[in-house]
Design a protein around this motif. Structure first.
Motif, mmCIF file in Angstrom:
data_model
loop_
_atom_site.group_PDB
_atom_site.id
_atom_site.type_symbol
_atom_site.label_atom_id
_atom_site.label_comp_id
_atom_site.label_asym_id
_atom_site.label_seq_id
_atom_site.Cartn_x
_atom_site.Cartn_y
_atom_site.Cartn_z
ATOM 1 N N ILE A 81 13.831 -1.004 50.181
ATOM 2 C CA ILE A 81 14.619 -2.249 50.164
ATOM 3 C C ILE A 81 14.383 -3.030 51.464
ATOM 4 C CG2 ILE A 81 16.770 -1.284 51.115
ATOM 5 C CD1 ILE A 81 18.274 -3.153 49.168
ATOM 6 N N MET A 82 14.190 -2.305 52.565
ATOM 7 C CA MET A 82 13.991 -2.970 53.857
ATOM 8 C C MET A 82 12.749 -3.850 53.871
ATOM 9 S SD MET A 82 16.544 -2.071 55.682
ATOM 10 C CE MET A 82 16.004 -2.712 57.255
ATOM 11 N N GLU A 83 11.738 -3.443 53.125
ATOM 12 C CA GLU A 83 10.473 -4.197 53.124
ATOM 13 C C GLU A 83 10.647 -5.608 52.571
ATOM 14 O OE1 GLU A 83 7.060 -2.059 51.583
ATOM 15 O OE2 GLU A 83 8.094 -0.164 51.916
ATOM 16 N N ALA B 37 18.231 -7.812 45.008
ATOM 17 C CA ALA B 37 18.713 -9.011 44.320
ATOM 18 C C ALA B 37 20.155 -9.323 44.729
ATOM 19 C CB ALA B 37 18.591 -8.846 42.806
ATOM 20 N N ALA B 38 20.909 -8.299 45.123
ATOM 21 C CA ALA B 38 22.279 -8.531 45.600
ATOM 22 C C ALA B 38 22.245 -9.357 46.879
ATOM 23 C CB ALA B 38 22.986 -7.198 45.852
ATOM 24 N N PHE B 39 21.248 -9.074 47.736
ATOM 25 C CA PHE B 39 21.112 -9.865 48.966
ATOM 26 C C PHE B 39 20.601 -11.265 48.652
ATOM 27 C CE2 PHE B 39 21.243 -5.565 50.630
ATOM 28 C CZ PHE B 39 22.038 -5.715 51.751
ATOM 29 N N LYS B 40 19.752 -11.348 47.634
ATOM 30 C CA LYS B 40 19.262 -12.665 47.213
ATOM 31 C C LYS B 40 20.440 -13.523 46.731
ATOM 32 C CE LYS B 40 14.590 -13.016 47.049
ATOM 33 N NZ LYS B 40 13.923 -14.030 47.914
ATOM 34 N N PHE C 266 27.414 0.337 44.177
ATOM 35 C CA PHE C 266 26.885 -0.769 44.979
ATOM 36 C C PHE C 266 26.713 -2.031 44.149
ATOM 37 C CE2 PHE C 266 23.029 -3.146 46.381
ATOM 38 C CZ PHE C 266 23.606 -3.750 47.486
ATOM 39 N N ARG C 267 26.077 -1.874 42.997
ATOM 40 C CA ARG C 267 25.616 -3.049 42.256
ATOM 41 C C ARG C 267 26.529 -3.444 41.104
ATOM 42 N NH1 ARG C 267 23.669 -7.440 42.245
ATOM 43 N NH2 ARG C 267 21.541 -7.963 41.631
ATOM 44 N N GLY C 268 27.438 -2.540 40.737
ATOM 45 C CA GLY C 268 28.351 -2.843 39.638
ATOM 46 C C GLY C 268 27.734 -2.612 38.277
ATOM 47 N N ALA C 269 26.474 -2.216 38.233
ATOM 48 C CA ALA C 269 25.788 -1.962 36.964
ATOM 49 C C ALA C 269 24.548 -1.115 37.223
ATOM 50 C CB ALA C 269 25.364 -3.289 36.326
ATOM 51 N N GLU C 270 23.987 -0.576 36.162
ATOM 52 C CA GLU C 270 22.732 0.163 36.299
ATOM 53 C C GLU C 270 21.616 -0.829 36.657
ATOM 54 O OE1 GLU C 270 21.773 2.708 33.036
ATOM 55 O OE2 GLU C 270 23.635 3.852 33.204
ATOM 56 N N PRO C 271 20.566 -0.353 37.319
ATOM 57 C CA PRO C 271 19.494 -1.281 37.712
ATOM 58 C C PRO C 271 18.767 -1.870 36.514
ATOM 59 C CG PRO C 271 18.854 0.997 38.125
ATOM 60 C CD PRO C 271 20.308 1.025 37.768
ATOM 61 N N SER C 272 18.358 -3.112 36.676
ATOM 62 C CA SER C 272 17.576 -3.781 35.645
ATOM 63 C C SER C 272 16.141 -3.942 36.152
ATOM 64 C CB SER C 272 18.196 -5.153 35.362
ATOM 65 O OG SER C 272 17.199 -6.077 34.979
ATOM 66 N N VAL C 273 15.190 -3.926 35.235
ATOM 67 C CA VAL C 273 13.781 -4.029 35.620
ATOM 68 C C VAL C 273 13.402 -5.479 35.955
ATOM 69 C CG1 VAL C 273 12.786 -4.398 33.318
ATOM 70 C CG2 VAL C 273 11.494 -3.106 35.025
ATOM 71 N N GLU C 274 14.271 -6.393 35.536
ATOM 72 C CA GLU C 274 13.977 -7.820 35.680
ATOM 73 C C GLU C 274 13.627 -8.270 37.121
ATOM 74 O OE1 GLU C 274 13.805 -9.035 32.740
ATOM 75 O OE2 GLU C 274 13.360 -11.134 33.224
ATOM 76 N N PRO C 275 14.435 -7.928 38.118
ATOM 77 C CA PRO C 275 14.108 -8.387 39.476
ATOM 78 C C PRO C 275 12.724 -7.931 39.955
ATOM 79 C CG PRO C 275 16.366 -7.632 39.398
ATOM 80 C CD PRO C 275 15.745 -7.242 38.088
ATOM 81 N N LEU C 276 12.294 -6.745 39.541
ATOM 82 C CA LEU C 276 10.958 -6.282 39.944
ATOM 83 C C LEU C 276 9.877 -7.126 39.277
ATOM 84 C CD1 LEU C 276 9.018 -4.360 41.366
ATOM 85 C CD2 LEU C 276 9.231 -2.809 39.403
ATOM 86 N N LEU C 277 10.071 -7.443 38.003
ATOM 87 C CA LEU C 277 9.086 -8.264 37.295
ATOM 88 C C LEU C 277 8.988 -9.652 37.919
ATOM 89 C CD1 LEU C 277 9.855 -7.251 33.594
ATOM 90 C CD2 LEU C 277 8.000 -6.434 35.054
#
Ligand SMILES: [Zn+2]
Length: 221
Positions: free
Chosen positions: A46-48, A167-170, A203-214
């Motif tokens: 995440i730091m990157e 994406a939370a920081f975004k 942390f995120r309030g939901a399971e991770p989604s693949v969308e932000p990576l795409l």
């Protein structure tokens, strides 16, 4: 005077360091980076993401003599260069994960050659014609003697996690203190005391989604 690659490596390892230093648990065996393998690269990767941010680069990437901020055109180039061949690299990484999982899922000896076996395992991700007589499995040290047996997927999974978490920081701002504190509290301080998915949802309030990576990879808008 660091290269860009050294900067991202620094950020990556700094993330692992924070995971250790900010740990607040009772037992050493559950502290810091003592988490499941497919969760351990979230705090580092995440730091990157900050190295791709204009707002961050403007503050740290200063000319060593003049103190001038990095030109915007160069920042744009860095961000664009990161997407170079990302479609191919994504599929390639997935193919390694499929092949790893196929080998480590067999329950009896295979009746075909290793080359044929991997061809079937990676068929879904094949982009280029096969090179006759080649076999990557026999050189795949990660999954046979490198500790990544049935875990190679974790490289790509960690990217899913770090892109979605970032994406939370975004959404809230890349220097948002409340988001950073939440990340510290729910993930960094907890080590392996609870299941990673529970920590993540905290942390995120939901399971991770693949969308932000795409999106980050430039594969979808
Ligand atoms: Zn790492």
């Amino acid at each position: 005077m660091l290269t860009y690659n050294e900067v991202t490596t620094f950020l990556h390892e700094f993330g692992h360091a924070l995971h250790g230093m900010l740990s607040e648990v009772t037992y050493e065996s559950q502290a810091g980076t003592s988490v499941y393998r497919d969760f351990v690269e979230l705090p580092s990767q995440i730091m990157e993401n900050w190295a791709q941010e204009k707002g961050w680069l403007e503050q740290v990437a200063l000319h060593y003599q003049t103190g001038e901020a990095m030109p915007e055109a160069l920042i744009e180039k860095i961000i664009e260069a990161d997407k170079f061949q990302s479609g191919y690299l994504t599929v390639r990484q997935l193919s390694f994960g499929f092949n790893d999982m196929a080998w480590h899922s067999i329950t009896e000896p295979i009746a075909i050659s290793p080359g044929e076996f991997e061809k079937q395992a990676m068929a879904r991700t094949e982009l280029f014609p096969e090179v006759e007589g080649s076999s990557m499995s026999t050189a795949f040290g990660h999954i046979f003697d490198g500790g990544y047996a049935a875990g190679y997927y974790s490289y790509k999974w960690a990217e899913v996690l770090d892109a979605d978490a970032y994406a939370a920081f975004k959404e809230n701002g890349i220097f948002d203190k409340a988001t950073a504190e939440k990340f510290r509290e729910t993930i960094l301080s907890k080590g392996g005391t609870r299941h990673p998915m529970e920590l993540y949802i905290d942390f995120r309030g939901a399971e991770p989604s693949v969308e932000p990576l795409l999106v980050r990879s430039g594969l979808v808008k």
